[in-house]
Enzyme design. Structure first.
Site, short mmCIF file in Angstrom:
data_model
loop_
_atom_site.label_atom_id
_atom_site.label_comp_id
_atom_site.label_asym_id
_atom_site.label_seq_id
_atom_site.Cartn_x
_atom_site.Cartn_y
_atom_site.Cartn_z
N GLU A 132 8.41 4.75 2.20
CA GLU A 132 8.80 4.83 3.61
C GLU A 132 8.04 3.81 4.46
O GLU A 132 8.59 3.22 5.39
CB GLU A 132 8.54 6.24 4.15
CG GLU A 132 9.50 7.29 3.64
CD GLU A 132 10.93 7.06 4.08
OE1 GLU A 132 11.33 7.60 5.11
OE2 GLU A 132 11.64 6.30 3.39
N THR A 185 15.43 1.91 12.45
CA THR A 185 14.36 2.91 12.57
C THR A 185 13.13 2.34 13.27
O THR A 185 12.54 2.98 14.13
CB THR A 185 13.98 3.44 11.17
OG1 THR A 185 15.15 4.01 10.58
CG2 THR A 185 12.91 4.51 11.25
#
Length: 310
Positions: A132, A185
């Site tokens: 991530e 994001t």
């Protein structure tokens, strides 16, 4: 020892409106698939990626799947192992549904299973968080933890990492709509205020506590009252076309609640049954279609299983 394995890992809804970076749950669809094969020479390579329109790197150091597998092999002292990976993206990239997380989790679950599971699913979470970090600059666990463990998950603490699986009403269905607009994001995270007012923080704490209590008590009305966000959603919703109108449409169509999935642009609602969830998706897609915005819709119960060998 097996020579090859094919694994599916699920999409996830992170934040669950009021639980920024600390709450998430897994769904049955969409998700990603990884095929992993043993090779003679040590090292991790990516042989093929489909469904990404050429957006993802084949370089093993830069791809979240291979990079987290490399990290895992170093940690368990098995750098002698060689694998090649095929990644099949079965879900949209940049959707706010944990796309990078699903790929990474599928890869980690595949290598761990190939090596007869030396680590538990819980122990795999930090390696998925590394993926991530590579994908969006921040190693949070609200997508990877539910993708690995299945169900509804609370990250009580990041340092030390303390992850708790929560109960939930089994009857609950999730209606998800991904409007085909671009919300990276990294950009969505940059918009969030670094300082919040104490009065807003108090509202948010009450809502997170209310949602967790509602899950334990299987009290859907309490969950609905608690799923309000005064910190992140007011800023992020600006990036989603006609957000307030979409909320109104979802609630009119029978949604218990409505919010942004992860950093967006996907939105999700809880519904009391599958038929209601399908109706909500239809109404939201019709609204977006009227705005000349394409969309993808998904209906799912909460996925209690996490990744699985196909």
């Amino acid at each position: 020892m097996k020579e090859s394995i094919q694994v599916f890992a699920p999409a996830t809804v992170a934040n669950v409106v009021c639980g920024f970076d600390v709450l998430g749950f897994a769904v049955n669809a969409p998700g990603d698939e990884v095929i992993m094969r043993r090779k003679e020479t040590p090292g991790v390579s990516i042989k093929k990626i489909t469904g990404d329109e050429g957006r993802l790197p084949l370089d093993a150091e830069k791809n979240t799947v291979s990079a987290s597998v490399q990290h895992y092999l170093r940690h368990i002292g098995r750098e002698d192992v060689g694998v090649e990976i095929e990644l099949h993206k079965k879900m949209p990239i940049g959707s706010g549904l944990g796309s990078s997380s699903a790929s990474t989790v599928a890869g980690l679950f595949a290598i761990n299973t190939l090596l007869n599971s030396p680590l538990s699913r819980q122990e795999l979470v930090p390696f998925a968080m590394k993926g991530e970090e590579l994908a969006c600059g921040s190693g949070h666990a609200d997508n990877v933890a539910p993708a690995l463990l299945g169900g509804f998950v609370l990250i009580r603490s990041y340092d030390p990492l303390d992850i708790i699986k929560l109960p939930y009403p089994e009857s609950l269905y999730c209606a998800i709509v991904f409007p085909e607009v671009d919300v990276p994001t990294r950009d969505a995270r940059r918009m969030i205020r670094s300082k919040v007012l104490l009065k807003d923080a108090v509202v948010q704490w009450g809502n997170v506590a209310g949602l967790v209590t509602g899950l334990f008590m299987k009290d859907i009305e309490l969950m609905a009252r608690s799923m309000k966000d005064v910190l992140v959603e007011p800023v992020r919703s600006i990036l989603i076309p006609d957000f307030e109108k979409l909320r109104e449409t979802a609630l009119k169509a029978g949604a218990i609640t409505f919010g942004i999935s992860g950093s967006g642009p996907s939105v999700f609602s809880f519904a009391k049954d599958e038929a209601a969830a399908h109706h909500i998706v239809e109404m939201l897609q019709a609204h977006l279609s009227g705005m000349k915005i394409g969309s993808l819709g998904y209906v799912s119960a909460i996925n209690g299983e996490g990744p699985k060998v196909l």
